[in-house]
Design an enzyme around this catalytic site. Structure first.
Site, PDB file in Angstrom:
ATOM      1  N   TYR A 142      27.211  -5.271 -17.049  1.00 19.30           N
ATOM      2  CA  TYR A 142      27.068  -5.674 -15.648  1.00 19.30           C
ATOM      3  C   TYR A 142      28.104  -6.730 -15.248  1.00 19.30           C
ATOM      4  O   TYR A 142      28.341  -6.967 -14.078  1.00 19.30           O
ATOM      5  CB  TYR A 142      25.655  -6.230 -15.371  1.00 19.30           C
ATOM      6  CG  TYR A 142      24.564  -5.169 -15.460  1.00 19.30           C
ATOM      7  CD1 TYR A 142      24.874  -3.830 -15.553  1.00 19.30           C
ATOM      8  CD2 TYR A 142      23.229  -5.521 -15.451  1.00 19.30           C
ATOM      9  CE1 TYR A 142      23.887  -2.865 -15.636  1.00 19.30           C
ATOM     10  CE2 TYR A 142      22.228  -4.569 -15.534  1.00 19.30           C
ATOM     11  CZ  TYR A 142      22.567  -3.237 -15.633  1.00 19.30           C
ATOM     12  OH  TYR A 142      21.587  -2.279 -15.711  1.00 19.30           O
ATOM     13  N   ASP A 226      18.045   5.028 -27.372  1.00 22.34           N
ATOM     14  CA  ASP A 226      17.426   6.269 -26.873  1.00 22.34           C
ATOM     15  C   ASP A 226      16.135   6.561 -27.636  1.00 22.34           C
ATOM     16  O   ASP A 226      15.118   6.934 -27.050  1.00 22.34           O
ATOM     17  CB  ASP A 226      18.404   7.452 -26.931  1.00 22.34           C
ATOM     18  CG  ASP A 226      19.093   7.604 -28.274  1.00 22.34           C
ATOM     19  OD1 ASP A 226      19.080   6.643 -29.070  1.00 22.34           O
ATOM     20  OD2 ASP A 226      19.641   8.686 -28.552  1.00 22.34           O
ATOM     21  N   ASP A 250      17.425  -3.641 -19.160  1.00 22.63           N
ATOM     22  CA  ASP A 250      17.055  -3.358 -17.779  1.00 22.63           C
ATOM     23  C   ASP A 250      16.190  -2.098 -17.738  1.00 22.63           C
ATOM     24  O   ASP A 250      15.104  -2.060 -17.143  1.00 22.63           O
ATOM     25  CB  ASP A 250      18.352  -3.160 -16.976  1.00 22.63           C
ATOM     26  CG  ASP A 250      18.129  -3.212 -15.482  1.00 22.63           C
ATOM     27  OD1 ASP A 250      16.988  -3.428 -15.058  1.00 22.63           O
ATOM     28  OD2 ASP A 250      19.108  -3.025 -14.730  1.00 22.63           O
ATOM     29  N   ASP A 254      11.762  -1.696 -17.662  1.00 19.59           N
ATOM     30  CA  ASP A 254      11.113  -0.981 -16.561  1.00 19.59           C
ATOM     31  C   ASP A 254      10.191   0.117 -17.086  1.00 19.59           C
ATOM     32  O   ASP A 254       9.095   0.326 -16.552  1.00 19.59           O
ATOM     33  CB  ASP A 254      12.154  -0.369 -15.618  1.00 19.59           C
ATOM     34  CG  ASP A 254      12.501  -1.321 -14.476  1.00 19.59           C
ATOM     35  OD1 ASP A 254      12.201  -2.521 -14.600  1.00 19.59           O
ATOM     36  OD2 ASP A 254      13.066  -0.864 -13.466  1.00 19.59           O
TER      37      ASP A 254
END
Ligand code: NAD
Length: 368
Positions: A142, A226, A250, A254
């Protein structure tokens, strides 16, 4: 009695409504003689823009720097959709994170037994779930440079983001995760993609070194990001602390949050570097946004905000017992069947933001 200075930033939308409930809970802790809290209030986001034309003023930044902890609700809303980019509501949040050096984001995923039905997974997979995701917050893809879209001579475009980590960034986030695990169930799962990414290779190597040097008593496992995503929805209770980079953190946090039912339930903490006395800059905030669709109606769920205050007691003030009692008070109130609208499920009725705050404060008063 120890006294702590908390800088409150209610922000926008439902922010002021849920923040008011924190003050009730804090009063119970103070009245019980466990600690005193001085609340100072400031403006951030759209409310700061309306007052000063900035997403946060310099005076409020100075107060945030001086406070023992910052407690922020949420920013944003349609009213500020067209303000200039550098003073948009989120710019206030980013400035706070950057200037306070908040590199470690802690997101617990806690499933209260009374709410297990609200999860998208089966009750037995999530009931009693208690995991902590430690996400690196100030580095990685980011922020890495170059970060650009360029025009190519053939008329096409080329976009580049750069995933970059240096040893010290991985060392300090790994240390936070290991310290956290020692206070919990003593297990850390470190996650990256070392099979296809150089930054993943370095991540794994550095976490392994930090473990060997300073935290060999903690159980460490490595899991590709993953595979971890898959395991989170297959058998989430296998995890205690998960440490990962900014991008994977991130997404994975979630995913983990949905296991627990509602956005209105989830607190978070962001911590900075420890100073010579072991004290860290810290900001605590619910995971949810300003919920403009329900703002002003008095129906927002204050639990994520109250839980964020609980995290401040635990991680900034060392008031572990009081933090445990706040979690228990929330759990008790839910077990009694009290629900705000967002977590109503099959319940016959729901209660207001203020009634939920009162119920939690009363349950705490009984337990303390
Ligand atoms: P949101 O989290 O505000 O709302 C998503 C949905 O969840 C809405 O239906 C809302 O009513 C509900 N909800 C959220 N919190 C709730 C609570 N405590 N109790 C009951 N229901 C709750 O996300 P959004 O709608 O995508 O964003 C709204 C605004 O918030 C936008 O301006 C966005 O930029 C901002 N935002 C801010 C933050 C932050 O301040 N950290 C985070 C996310 C979004």
């Amino acid at each position: 009695m120890a006294s702590y200075n908390i800088f409150l930033l209610p922000g926008d939308g439902i922010g002021p409504e849920v923040t008011a409930e924190v003050e009730k809970v804090a009063k119970v802790v103070s009245d019980a003689g466990l600690a005193k809290f001085e609340f100072e209030k400031g403006l951030v986001g759209g409310s700061a823009y309306d007052a000063h034309g900035l997403a946060i003023s310099e005076a409020d930044m100075a107060r945030a720097q001086a406070a023992d902890a910052v407690l922020l609700a949420a920013v944003g809303g349609p009213k500020w959709a067209n303000v200039p980019y550098d003073v948009r509501p989120e710019a206030g949040l980013l400035r706070l994170r950057k200037d306070l050096g908040l590199f470690a984001n802690l997101r617990p995923a806690l499933c209260y037994p009374a709410l297990a039905e609200a999860s998208s997974l089966k009750r037995e997979l999530v009931e009693g779930l208690d995991i902590m995701i430690v996400r690196e917050l100030t580095g990685g893809v980011y922020f890495g440079e170059p970060k650009e879209i360029t025009n190519l001579p053939n008329g096409q475009k080329r976009a580049v983001d750069t995933q970059v980590y240096e040893t010290y960034e991985i060392e300090r986030i790994a240390a936070v995760a290991f310290e956290m695990a020692r206070k919990r169930r003593n297990k850390v799962t470190s996650s990256e993609k070392h099979n296809v990414m150089k930054s993943g290779l370095l991540w794994k190597e550095v976490v392994t070194d930090v473990h060997k040097k300073s935290y060999a008593d903690v159980q460490l496992e490595h899991m590709l990001a993953d595979a971890l995503g898959m395991q989170l929805v297959r058998w989430p209770k296998q995890f205690d602390v998960i440490v990962t980079d900014n991008l994977f953190g991130d997404m994975l946090s979630d995913v983990a949050s949905m296991l627990t039912g509602s956005l209105g339930m989830l607190p978070s903490a962001s911590l900075g570097e420890a100073d010579a006395n072991g004290k860290r800059k810290a900001m605590y905030e619910p995971v949810h946004g300003s919920a403009p669709d329900i703002a002003g109606k008095g129906i927002a769920n204050p639990i994520a905000m109250i839980g964020s205050f609980g995290m401040a007691l635990r991680y900034s003030f060392g008031l572990i017992e009081a933090a445990d009692l706040i979690e228990k008070a929330i759990s008790d109130v839910l077990a009694q069947g009290l629900r705000t609208a967002d977590i109503k499920g099959q319940a016959a009725s729901s209660i207001s933001t203020s009634a939920m705050g009162d119920a939690i404060a009363n349950a705490l008063k009984k337990a303390i």
